[in-house]
Design a protein around this motif. Structure first.
Motif, PDB file in Angstrom:
ATOM      1  N   GLU A  44       7.054 -11.505  -8.411  1.00 41.82           N
ATOM      2  CA  GLU A  44       6.186 -10.489  -7.802  1.00 41.82           C
ATOM      3  C   GLU A  44       6.947  -9.173  -7.681  1.00 41.82           C
ATOM      4  OE1 GLU A  44       2.863 -11.878  -4.890  1.00 41.82           O
ATOM      5  OE2 GLU A  44       4.710 -12.865  -4.252  1.00 41.82           O
ATOM      6  N   PRO A  45       7.032  -8.418  -8.742  1.00 37.44           N
ATOM      7  CA  PRO A  45       7.774  -7.151  -8.685  1.00 37.44           C
ATOM      8  C   PRO A  45       7.170  -6.143  -7.721  1.00 37.44           C
ATOM      9  CG  PRO A  45       6.589  -7.368 -10.772  1.00 37.44           C
ATOM     10  CD  PRO A  45       6.502  -8.691 -10.086  1.00 37.44           C
ATOM     11  N   ASN A  46       5.905  -6.348  -7.357  1.00 41.99           N
ATOM     12  CA  ASN A  46       5.228  -5.434  -6.432  1.00 41.99           C
ATOM     13  C   ASN A  46       5.433  -5.797  -4.968  1.00 41.99           C
ATOM     14  OD1 ASN A  46       3.709  -7.772  -6.995  1.00 41.99           O
ATOM     15  ND2 ASN A  46       1.784  -6.785  -6.377  1.00 41.99           N
ATOM     16  N   ALA A  47       6.175  -6.866  -4.682  1.00 38.48           N
ATOM     17  CA  ALA A  47       6.416  -7.269  -3.291  1.00 38.48           C
ATOM     18  C   ALA A  47       7.542  -6.434  -2.696  1.00 38.48           C
ATOM     19  CB  ALA A  47       6.766  -8.748  -3.234  1.00 38.48           C
ATOM     20  N   MET A  48       7.310  -5.933  -1.493  1.00 41.72           N
ATOM     21  CA  MET A  48       8.338  -5.131  -0.832  1.00 41.72           C
ATOM     22  C   MET A  48       8.367  -5.472   0.658  1.00 41.72           C
ATOM     23  SD  MET A  48       6.557  -1.342  -0.745  1.00 41.72           S
ATOM     24  CE  MET A  48       5.064  -1.028   0.233  1.00 41.72           C
ATOM     25  N   THR A  49       9.543  -5.349   1.244  1.00 39.78           N
ATOM     26  CA  THR A  49       9.711  -5.539   2.677  1.00 39.78           C
ATOM     27  C   THR A  49       9.502  -4.208   3.377  1.00 39.78           C
ATOM     28  OG1 THR A  49      11.284  -7.341   2.349  1.00 39.78           O
ATOM     29  CG2 THR A  49      11.318  -6.244   4.480  1.00 39.78           C
ATOM     30  N   VAL A  50       8.717  -4.229   4.457  1.00 39.88           N
ATOM     31  CA  VAL A  50       8.494  -3.040   5.277  1.00 39.88           C
ATOM     32  C   VAL A  50       9.151  -3.266   6.632  1.00 39.88           C
ATOM     33  CG1 VAL A  50       6.793  -1.561   6.394  1.00 39.88           C
ATOM     34  CG2 VAL A  50       6.307  -2.514   4.150  1.00 39.88           C
ATOM     35  N   ALA A  51       9.991  -2.342   7.044  1.00 39.76           N
ATOM     36  CA  ALA A  51      10.644  -2.418   8.342  1.00 39.76           C
ATOM     37  C   ALA A  51      10.118  -1.310   9.245  1.00 39.76           C
ATOM     38  CB  ALA A  51      12.158  -2.289   8.192  1.00 39.76           C
ATOM     39  N   THR A  52       9.706  -1.696  10.447  1.00 39.53           N
ATOM     40  CA  THR A  52       9.250  -0.742  11.458  1.00 39.53           C
ATOM     41  C   THR A  52       9.999  -1.013  12.755  1.00 39.53           C
ATOM     42  OG1 THR A  52       7.423  -2.223  12.105  1.00 39.53           O
ATOM     43  CG2 THR A  52       6.947  -0.544  10.440  1.00 39.53           C
ATOM     44  N   ALA A  89       2.043   3.682  14.555  1.00 43.69           N
ATOM     45  CA  ALA A  89       1.311   4.660  15.369  1.00 43.69           C
ATOM     46  C   ALA A  89       2.233   5.272  16.419  1.00 43.69           C
ATOM     47  CB  ALA A  89       0.108   4.001  16.032  1.00 43.69           C
ATOM     48  N   GLY A  90       3.177   4.473  16.930  1.00 46.99           N
ATOM     49  CA  GLY A  90       4.095   4.962  17.946  1.00 46.99           C
ATOM     50  C   GLY A  90       5.335   5.619  17.381  1.00 46.99           C
ATOM     51  N   ASN A  91       5.748   5.205  16.189  1.00 46.79           N
ATOM     52  CA  ASN A  91       6.944   5.756  15.549  1.00 46.79           C
ATOM     53  C   ASN A  91       6.687   5.811  14.043  1.00 46.79           C
ATOM     54  OD1 ASN A  91       9.457   6.499  14.635  1.00 46.79           O
ATOM     55  ND2 ASN A  91      10.493   4.614  15.213  1.00 46.79           N
ATOM     56  N   PRO A  92       6.228   6.943  13.524  1.00 49.97           N
ATOM     57  CA  PRO A  92       5.746   7.011  12.139  1.00 49.97           C
ATOM     58  C   PRO A  92       6.844   7.126  11.087  1.00 49.97           C
ATOM     59  CG  PRO A  92       5.538   9.153  13.147  1.00 49.97           C
ATOM     60  CD  PRO A  92       6.051   8.223  14.225  1.00 49.97           C
ATOM     61  N   PHE A  93       7.871   6.288  11.215  1.00 46.89           N
ATOM     62  CA  PHE A  93       8.934   6.220  10.219  1.00 46.89           C
ATOM     63  C   PHE A  93       9.175   4.754   9.871  1.00 46.89           C
ATOM     64  CE2 PHE A  93       9.562  10.255  12.268  1.00 46.89           C
ATOM     65  CZ  PHE A  93       9.881  11.105  11.212  1.00 46.89           C
ATOM     66  N   ALA A  94       9.517   4.498   8.620  1.00 52.06           N
ATOM     67  CA  ALA A  94       9.723   3.126   8.176  1.00 52.06           C
ATOM     68  C   ALA A  94      10.735   3.097   7.037  1.00 52.06           C
ATOM     69  CB  ALA A  94       8.402   2.498   7.724  1.00 52.06           C
ATOM     70  N   ALA A  95      11.166   1.881   6.705  1.00 54.01           N
ATOM     71  CA  ALA A  95      12.031   1.651   5.554  1.00 54.01           C
ATOM     72  C   ALA A  95      11.402   0.572   4.689  1.00 54.01           C
ATOM     73  CB  ALA A  95      13.426   1.230   6.000  1.00 54.01           C
ATOM     74  N   LEU A  96      11.515   0.731   3.380  1.00 57.82           N
ATOM     75  CA  LEU A  96      10.993  -0.234   2.412  1.00 57.82           C
ATOM     76  C   LEU A  96      12.150  -0.793   1.599  1.00 57.82           C
ATOM     77  CD1 LEU A  96       8.053   1.912   0.943  1.00 57.82           C
ATOM     78  CD2 LEU A  96       7.999   0.440   2.968  1.00 57.82           C
ATOM     79  N   HIS A 171     -10.772  -0.457  10.926  1.00 62.43           N
ATOM     80  CA  HIS A 171      -9.401  -0.746  11.339  1.00 62.43           C
ATOM     81  C   HIS A 171      -8.497  -1.126  10.163  1.00 62.43           C
ATOM     82  CE1 HIS A 171     -11.586  -4.647  11.482  1.00 62.43           C
ATOM     83  NE2 HIS A 171     -10.484  -5.071  10.880  1.00 62.43           N
ATOM     84  N   TRP A 172      -8.991  -0.990   8.946  1.00 67.27           N
ATOM     85  CA  TRP A 172      -8.244  -1.424   7.771  1.00 67.27           C
ATOM     86  C   TRP A 172      -8.129  -0.262   6.784  1.00 67.27           C
ATOM     87  CZ3 TRP A 172      -8.374  -1.774   2.546  1.00 67.27           C
ATOM     88  CH2 TRP A 172      -7.569  -2.734   1.923  1.00 67.27           C
ATOM     89  N   GLY A 173      -6.916  -0.060   6.248  1.00 64.56           N
ATOM     90  CA  GLY A 173      -6.752   1.028   5.284  1.00 64.56           C
ATOM     91  C   GLY A 173      -5.314   1.154   4.827  1.00 64.56           C
ATOM     92  N   GLY A 174      -5.021   2.272   4.203  1.00 70.19           N
ATOM     93  CA  GLY A 174      -3.725   2.453   3.571  1.00 70.19           C
ATOM     94  C   GLY A 174      -2.737   3.261   4.385  1.00 70.19           C
ATOM     95  N   PHE A 175      -1.466   2.952   4.166  1.00 68.30           N
ATOM     96  CA  PHE A 175      -0.359   3.760   4.661  1.00 68.30           C
ATOM     97  C   PHE A 175       0.390   4.318   3.454  1.00 68.30           C
ATOM     98  CE2 PHE A 175      -0.437   1.119   8.641  1.00 68.30           C
ATOM     99  CZ  PHE A 175      -0.593   2.168   9.534  1.00 68.30           C
ATOM    100  N   ARG A 176       0.950   5.495   3.628  1.00 69.24           N
ATOM    101  CA  ARG A 176       1.791   6.102   2.599  1.00 69.24           C
ATOM    102  C   ARG A 176       3.128   6.495   3.221  1.00 69.24           C
ATOM    103  NH1 ARG A 176      -1.447   9.575   0.811  1.00 69.24           N
ATOM    104  NH2 ARG A 176      -1.869   8.689  -1.259  1.00 69.24           N
ATOM    105  N   LEU A 177       4.214   5.967   2.665  1.00 74.10           N
ATOM    106  CA  LEU A 177       5.540   6.403   3.081  1.00 74.10           C
ATOM    107  C   LEU A 177       5.966   7.570   2.200  1.00 74.10           C
ATOM    108  CD1 LEU A 177       8.564   4.450   4.266  1.00 74.10           C
ATOM    109  CD2 LEU A 177       8.887   5.959   2.303  1.00 74.10           C
TER     110      LEU A 177
END
Length: 212
Positions: A44-52, A89-96, A171-177
């Protein structure tokens, strides 16, 4: 306690030299993604870990699927009421992170996160299989439920209520980093791995080599 200290692997598949790498991280990511897709060995090359991070500073990770990427950023879709949605929503920063084990490669990306437009979310939602669209209505993601029967019942209720053409749940939709840091890691022999980092400085990407 199990002792795993004896496990070893020598990374010898490829290299990542400055002369090989693009000066633009998005271009380098596109090249590596194409190679992962074409390799036939990455499940699954499209699988990624999201850290918040929570308001208390507690980090959490989960695996999601990238759905699009371009100059604007990296896109995935989820329930906005989920744990990651609430934390963003509380901290709009993430790592992938992408870990293409079979290619001995890792890509790390950091940046600010924003919601994609309603039009983008609507278009992607409409492209999903019907069961997945109904599932977005059925699952109160990250909430405690008493059993799987709750999901099955919710799915049946959603099918009866919304039929064959359900609208996207609000309540469902996309996020963009939107990246401001990238790192490309290529495993090398003797743990002398290649690490190329890209930092956004005054609107320009600065490429640097990091010690492994």
């Amino acid at each position: 306690m199990s002792d795993l200290g004896h496990l070893r692997k020598s990374y010898e598949r490829d290299t990542l030299e400055e002369t090989q790498a693009s000066s633009e991280p998005l271009r380098q990511f596109e090249l590596w993604m194409k190679e992962a897709l074409a390799s036939g060995v990455v499940p699954e090359p499209n699988a990624m870990t999201v850290a918040t991070v929570s308001p208390e500073g507690r980090p959490s990770t989960r695996v999601v699927l990238i759905k699009a990427f371009d100059a604007r950023g990296i896109v995935w879709y989820t329930n906005y009421h989920s744990r990651k949605g609430r934390e963003l929503a509380g901290n709009p920063f993430a790592a992938l992170q992408f870990h293409w084990v079979e290619m001995e490669r890792v890509v790390r990306i950091e940046g600010r996160v924003e919601k994609v437009s309603d039009a983008e979310s609507d278009a992607y939602y409409a492209s999903r299989p019907l069961d997945s669209r109904l599932g977005a209505w059925a699952s109160p993601q990250s909430e405690v439920i008493s059993s799987r029967a709750v999901l099955v019942a919710n799915a049946a209720k959603a099918a009866a209520q919304h039929g064959l053409n359900p609208e996207r749940p609000p309540h469902w939709g996309g996020f963009r980093l939107v990246p401001d840091r990238w790192e490309f890691w290529q495993g090398r022999k003797s743990r002398l791995h290649d690490r190329l980092s890209y930092r956004l400085v005054d609107g320009q990407w600065l490429r640097e080599r990091l010690a492994p």
